[in-house]
Write a protein that holds these residues in place. Sequence first.
Motif, PDB file in Angstrom:
ATOM      1  N   THR A  11      -1.065   0.587   5.097  1.00  0.00           N
ATOM      2  CA  THR A  11       0.051   0.735   4.168  1.00  0.00           C
ATOM      3  C   THR A  11       0.213   2.188   3.748  1.00  0.00           C
ATOM      4  O   THR A  11       1.332   2.720   3.708  1.00  0.00           O
ATOM      5  N   GLN A  47      -3.169   0.754  -7.383  1.00  0.00           N
ATOM      6  CA  GLN A  47      -3.060  -0.539  -6.718  1.00  0.00           C
ATOM      7  C   GLN A  47      -1.657  -1.111  -6.852  1.00  0.00           C
ATOM      8  O   GLN A  47      -1.129  -1.720  -5.910  1.00  0.00           O
ATOM      9  N   ASP A  51       0.480  -2.040  -3.626  1.00  0.00           N
ATOM     10  CA  ASP A  51       0.942  -3.407  -3.396  1.00  0.00           C
ATOM     11  C   ASP A  51       2.452  -3.456  -3.215  1.00  0.00           C
ATOM     12  O   ASP A  51       2.974  -4.232  -2.391  1.00  0.00           O
ATOM     13  N   ARG A  54       3.176  -2.260   0.279  1.00  0.00           N
ATOM     14  CA  ARG A  54       2.732  -3.228   1.289  1.00  0.00           C
ATOM     15  C   ARG A  54       3.713  -4.391   1.423  1.00  0.00           C
ATOM     16  O   ARG A  54       3.905  -4.930   2.519  1.00  0.00           O
ATOM     17  N   ASP A  87      -6.498  -4.652   6.128  1.00  0.00           N
ATOM     18  CA  ASP A  87      -7.027  -5.923   5.628  1.00  0.00           C
ATOM     19  C   ASP A  87      -6.062  -7.020   6.066  1.00  0.00           C
ATOM     20  O   ASP A  87      -4.953  -7.113   5.537  1.00  0.00           O
ATOM     21  N   THR A  89      -5.871  -9.986   5.360  1.00  0.00           N
ATOM     22  CA  THR A  89      -5.499 -10.876   4.260  1.00  0.00           C
ATOM     23  C   THR A  89      -4.185 -10.455   3.631  1.00  0.00           C
ATOM     24  O   THR A  89      -3.378 -11.301   3.224  1.00  0.00           O
ATOM     25  N   SER A  90      -3.962  -9.155   3.540  1.00  0.00           N
ATOM     26  CA  SER A  90      -2.783  -8.636   2.869  1.00  0.00           C
ATOM     27  C   SER A  90      -1.498  -8.962   3.611  1.00  0.00           C
ATOM     28  O   SER A  90      -0.433  -9.080   3.004  1.00  0.00           O
ATOM     29  N   SER A 123     -12.232  -6.710   1.004  1.00  0.00           N
ATOM     30  CA  SER A 123     -12.039  -6.026  -0.264  1.00  0.00           C
ATOM     31  C   SER A 123     -13.201  -6.304  -1.201  1.00  0.00           C
ATOM     32  O   SER A 123     -13.725  -7.418  -1.250  1.00  0.00           O
ATOM     33  N   ASN A 153     -10.835  -0.985  -1.559  1.00  0.00           N
ATOM     34  CA  ASN A 153     -10.566  -1.267  -2.967  1.00  0.00           C
ATOM     35  C   ASN A 153     -11.653  -0.647  -3.849  1.00  0.00           C
ATOM     36  O   ASN A 153     -12.536   0.059  -3.386  1.00  0.00           O
TER      37      ASN A 153
END
Length: 318
Positions: A11, A47, A51, A54, A87, A89-90, A123, A153
């Motif tokens: 990102t 963050q 976010d 992302r 990641d 997951t993101s 993370s 993170n």
Amino acid sequence: MPKVQSHLHLTGAMRPATLDELATRHGIAVPPLAALTGGPYEWAVFQGRYDAARAAIRTADDVARVVREAAEDDAADGCGWSELQMDPTSFAPALGGLEAALEAVLTAAAAATLPMGVVVASSWARSGEHATTLARLAARYAGDGVVGFGLSNDERLGRVEDYAPAFRVAAGAGLLRTPHGGFFTGPAHVRDCVELLGATRVGHGTSAAADPAVLALLAERRVALELCPTSYPPFGVHALNELPVRALLAAGVPVAIGSDDPLLFAVGLAGQYALCRDVLGLSDAELAALACGSITSSAAPEPLKRTMLAGVDAWLAG
């Protein structure tokens, strides 16, 4: 000067113009992401911006564009190899699951004009069990573009020992192990990343400079620290002129320079080296040592490493 990009998040590799275009295309409201050059900020400020950016990556084509442009930017900065951290997951909700998210990045990396490897990251904010799930995913793609496993993170959010099983999986697959550590935490955290997680590199790890025993451990085991100069002043961790690069090199610790998140810190890889020269006063020989550290601690193929190292020698001689 030939070099390797050792610390770059997917990102955070996005160009500002690309973020604006993708957010508009997908109808996503992304607040203006002015570079984090003031501060000190709390981690939540970083963050939140990260976010928001992302969320603008919604499709495999978006991923391909971000990876392609990141490769172009690194190549322009003299990179012969780049390692991109992500990641899964993101991106799983938008791209169809963990495996689909990883495959989108691997496909894009394989098509890039610059040779690239992918570092799968869990993370510190997630459980050890989740990290093990991602480590197993990374292990399945070892040899097919995945070269490492890490933890990103804020390292204050997890306990080092909880992630040991995940890093054993990564070690068994022959992957680089590169957890973030020693950013907000002290040198003991860096030591634990080495001794409990088997880290082969540590993301940041600057606090190690305060403990001669930890420096000796890093030097003995040839564990490289990934330093990203512009990442520390916004959080009050280090002023630029206080970054302990010279002390680390003098202790025999391998150091690799990365750009971390150019989208948020506004400086690419060549600019990070320029800061080491202009602010820290590093000599050409010291800059060459940083480039060599980035090359030797990377997962680049050995013939490519030799070519890049010869290029550093030629740069220094010229």
